[in-house]
Motif scaffolding. Sequence first.
Motif, mmCIF file in Angstrom:
data_model
loop_
_atom_site.group_PDB
_atom_site.id
_atom_site.type_symbol
_atom_site.label_atom_id
_atom_site.label_comp_id
_atom_site.label_asym_id
_atom_site.label_seq_id
_atom_site.Cartn_x
_atom_site.Cartn_y
_atom_site.Cartn_z
ATOM 1 N N GLU A 120 0.829 -1.205 0.000
ATOM 2 C CA GLU A 120 0.000 0.000 0.000
ATOM 3 C C GLU A 120 0.864 1.256 0.000
ATOM 4 O O GLU A 120 0.521 2.255 -0.649
ATOM 5 C CB GLU A 120 -0.931 -0.004 1.216
ATOM 6 N N PHE A 121 1.981 1.221 0.741
ATOM 7 C CA PHE A 121 2.920 2.342 0.720
ATOM 8 C C PHE A 121 3.429 2.577 -0.701
ATOM 9 O O PHE A 121 3.485 3.718 -1.184
ATOM 10 C CB PHE A 121 4.125 2.037 1.627
ATOM 11 N N ILE A 122 3.826 1.492 -1.348
ATOM 12 C CA ILE A 122 4.391 1.592 -2.694
ATOM 13 C C ILE A 122 3.353 2.119 -3.682
ATOM 14 O O ILE A 122 3.636 2.989 -4.509
ATOM 15 C CB ILE A 122 4.934 0.227 -3.146
ATOM 16 N N LYS A 123 2.129 1.598 -3.574
ATOM 17 C CA LYS A 123 1.049 2.066 -4.448
ATOM 18 C C LYS A 123 0.787 3.554 -4.246
ATOM 19 O O LYS A 123 0.629 4.311 -5.222
ATOM 20 C CB LYS A 123 -0.224 1.266 -4.159
ATOM 21 N N LYS A 124 0.744 3.980 -2.985
ATOM 22 C CA LYS A 124 0.512 5.394 -2.676
ATOM 23 C C LYS A 124 1.611 6.270 -3.269
ATOM 24 O O LYS A 124 1.335 7.316 -3.860
ATOM 25 C CB LYS A 124 0.464 5.577 -1.159
ATOM 26 N N GLN A 125 2.861 5.838 -3.104
ATOM 27 C CA GLN A 125 3.990 6.612 -3.617
ATOM 28 C C GLN A 125 3.912 6.745 -5.128
ATOM 29 O O GLN A 125 4.118 7.841 -5.672
ATOM 30 C CB GLN A 125 5.309 5.951 -3.208
ATOM 31 N N LYS A 126 3.586 5.662 -5.806
ATOM 32 C CA LYS A 126 3.541 5.680 -7.264
ATOM 33 C C LYS A 126 2.380 6.531 -7.771
ATOM 34 O O LYS A 126 2.511 7.225 -8.787
ATOM 35 C CB LYS A 126 3.439 4.255 -7.804
ATOM 36 N N GLU A 127 1.266 6.496 -7.067
ATOM 37 C CA GLU A 127 0.090 7.273 -7.480
ATOM 38 C C GLU A 127 0.345 8.773 -7.391
ATOM 39 O O GLU A 127 -0.073 9.538 -8.259
ATOM 40 C CB GLU A 127 -1.116 6.901 -6.626
ATOM 41 N N GLY A 128 1.025 9.187 -6.308
ATOM 42 C CA GLY A 128 1.222 10.620 -6.106
ATOM 43 C C GLY A 128 2.623 11.116 -6.364
ATOM 44 O O GLY A 128 2.878 12.324 -6.257
ATOM 45 N N GLN A 243 9.979 21.537 5.706
ATOM 46 C CA GLN A 243 10.852 22.692 5.498
ATOM 47 C C GLN A 243 11.508 22.679 4.132
ATOM 48 O O GLN A 243 11.636 23.713 3.472
ATOM 49 C CB GLN A 243 11.955 22.704 6.559
ATOM 50 N N LEU A 244 11.920 21.496 3.705
ATOM 51 C CA LEU A 244 12.653 21.352 2.447
ATOM 52 C C LEU A 244 11.728 21.201 1.242
ATOM 53 O O LEU A 244 12.200 21.050 0.108
ATOM 54 C CB LEU A 244 13.594 20.148 2.535
ATOM 55 N N GLY A 245 10.425 21.240 1.480
ATOM 56 C CA GLY A 245 9.469 21.202 0.380
ATOM 57 C C GLY A 245 9.184 19.827 -0.183
ATOM 58 O O GLY A 245 8.659 19.694 -1.290
ATOM 59 N N TYR A 246 9.473 18.770 0.579
ATOM 60 C CA TYR A 246 9.199 17.423 0.108
ATOM 61 C C TYR A 246 7.717 17.094 0.272
ATOM 62 O O TYR A 246 7.056 17.569 1.201
ATOM 63 C CB TYR A 246 10.033 16.405 0.886
ATOM 64 N N THR A 247 7.204 16.277 -0.621
ATOM 65 C CA THR A 247 5.799 15.885 -0.563
ATOM 66 C C THR A 247 5.635 14.628 0.292
ATOM 67 O O THR A 247 6.460 13.716 0.249
ATOM 68 C CB THR A 247 5.249 15.627 -1.971
ATOM 69 N N ILE A 248 4.540 14.590 1.065
ATOM 70 C CA ILE A 248 4.320 13.518 2.032
ATOM 71 C C ILE A 248 2.954 12.873 1.798
ATOM 72 O O ILE A 248 1.928 13.548 1.808
ATOM 73 C CB ILE A 248 4.379 14.052 3.480
ATOM 74 N N GLY A 249 2.948 11.569 1.577
ATOM 75 C CA GLY A 249 1.717 10.804 1.499
ATOM 76 C C GLY A 249 1.531 10.005 2.777
ATOM 77 O O GLY A 249 2.496 9.748 3.500
ATOM 78 N N GLU A 250 0.301 9.595 3.069
ATOM 79 C CA GLU A 250 0.029 8.828 4.285
ATOM 80 C C GLU A 250 -0.837 7.616 3.975
ATOM 81 O O GLU A 250 -1.733 7.674 3.137
ATOM 82 C CB GLU A 250 -0.659 9.700 5.337
ATOM 83 N N VAL A 251 -0.546 6.524 4.685
ATOM 84 C CA VAL A 251 -1.315 5.287 4.571
ATOM 85 C C VAL A 251 -1.723 4.853 5.977
ATOM 86 O O VAL A 251 -0.861 4.724 6.858
ATOM 87 C CB VAL A 251 -0.473 4.172 3.907
ATOM 88 N N PRO A 252 -3.011 4.629 6.248
ATOM 89 C CA PRO A 252 -3.431 4.159 7.576
ATOM 90 C C PRO A 252 -2.830 2.789 7.885
ATOM 91 O O PRO A 252 -2.822 1.896 7.031
ATOM 92 C CB PRO A 252 -4.962 4.071 7.454
ATOM 93 N N ILE A 253 -2.313 2.634 9.105
ATOM 94 C CA ILE A 253 -1.728 1.359 9.531
ATOM 95 C C ILE A 253 -2.240 0.994 10.918
ATOM 96 O O ILE A 253 -2.724 1.844 11.666
ATOM 97 C CB ILE A 253 -0.186 1.412 9.565
ATOM 98 N N SER A 254 -2.105 -0.265 11.261
ATOM 99 C CA SER A 254 -2.372 -0.731 12.617
ATOM 100 C C SER A 254 -1.039 -0.959 13.310
ATOM 101 O O SER A 254 -0.199 -1.707 12.809
ATOM 102 C CB SER A 254 -3.167 -2.045 12.592
ATOM 103 N N PHE A 255 -0.844 -0.304 14.451
ATOM 104 C CA PHE A 255 0.366 -0.477 15.243
ATOM 105 C C PHE A 255 0.047 -1.433 16.383
ATOM 106 O O PHE A 255 -0.896 -1.215 17.139
ATOM 107 C CB PHE A 255 0.839 0.869 15.800
ATOM 108 N N VAL A 256 0.831 -2.503 16.508
ATOM 109 C CA VAL A 256 0.598 -3.515 17.534
ATOM 110 C C VAL A 256 1.824 -3.589 18.434
ATOM 111 O O VAL A 256 2.962 -3.573 17.949
ATOM 112 C CB VAL A 256 0.330 -4.890 16.902
ATOM 113 N N ASP A 257 1.603 -3.663 19.752
ATOM 114 C CA ASP A 257 2.718 -3.764 20.687
ATOM 115 C C ASP A 257 3.552 -4.998 20.370
ATOM 116 O O ASP A 257 3.043 -6.001 19.865
ATOM 117 C CB ASP A 257 2.204 -3.832 22.124
ATOM 118 N N ARG A 258 4.853 -4.922 20.672
ATOM 119 C CA ARG A 258 5.790 -5.993 20.324
ATOM 120 C C ARG A 258 5.290 -7.364 20.781
ATOM 121 O O ARG A 258 4.662 -7.504 21.840
ATOM 122 C CB ARG A 258 7.165 -5.713 20.907
#
Length: 284
Positions: A120-128, A243-258
């Motif tokens: 999903e990260f890769i798909k998001k990056q490629k789309e935008g 600050q440096l003008g980089y573009t940021i995409g976001e993907v919802p994730i589930s964070f689970v304790d170790r």
Amino acid sequence: MASRRSDTKRRGDGDKYSVLLPTYNERENLPLIVWLLVKYFGESGYDYEIIVIDDGSPDGTLQVAEQLQKIYGEDKIVLRPRAQKLGLGTAYIHGIKHAKGNFIIIMDADLSHHPKFIPEFIKKQKEGGYDLVSGTRYKGDGGVYGWDLRRKLIRYLREDVYFPLLFSLCGLSSLWNSGVHLTLPFSHSRGANFITQVLLRPGASDLTGSFRLYKKEVLERLVEKCVSKGYVFQMEMIVRARQLGYTIGEVPISFVDRVYGESKLGGNEIVSFLKGLLTLFATT
């Protein structure tokens, strides 16, 4: 084996993804996270390598990594150990030097971050065409699960003691007293994110997470610019990216304790967060 399976499905777009796994006492988690990475990269067909940066773990993590390298191959499991624990930022620098991919994925080795989200990260990056994609616990169906009593206690100290003090130091006591912080349900890092949003306006919803995909050259530049250590390091990466003008995409994730091992989160991280946030507030 698994590495050959991924080769047979490899996509022809020329991109390669280097996964940086800094480790310290992760011998029980490492085989599982590596197996999952191999599985999801193999199914998606993206070219990849897993770079394990072990900081002299006394529990034998490096020896486990060596066995995994024999199983999956030296082209997929790259070992770049260091003699002692030297910090997350320097681990990234060390890993980048040896990365062959044009994209870098950073994530925790303790199974808090599930590799199933990587496609999903890769798909998001490629789309935008984003410079970086960050996993977020605070958008869509993202969330946090499995926090223990110790972390809940640290959360209480951070949100009911340190955060009101920080608002006061920044001249924002009236804002805190008005109850505006109650508009967001504080759960572990949610408090840190809320205050950072108020003070720094970074343009991203999850600043303290460490599950991200970067263009390699972008990560190299950000690591050079960042001065923070510990808990605040990931937050500064996002702030500097803005600050440096980089573009940021976001993907919802589930964070689970170790799953295995002890948490490395401690009270000192709260103090480090506060100091780092004040520094960023003064310099951005």
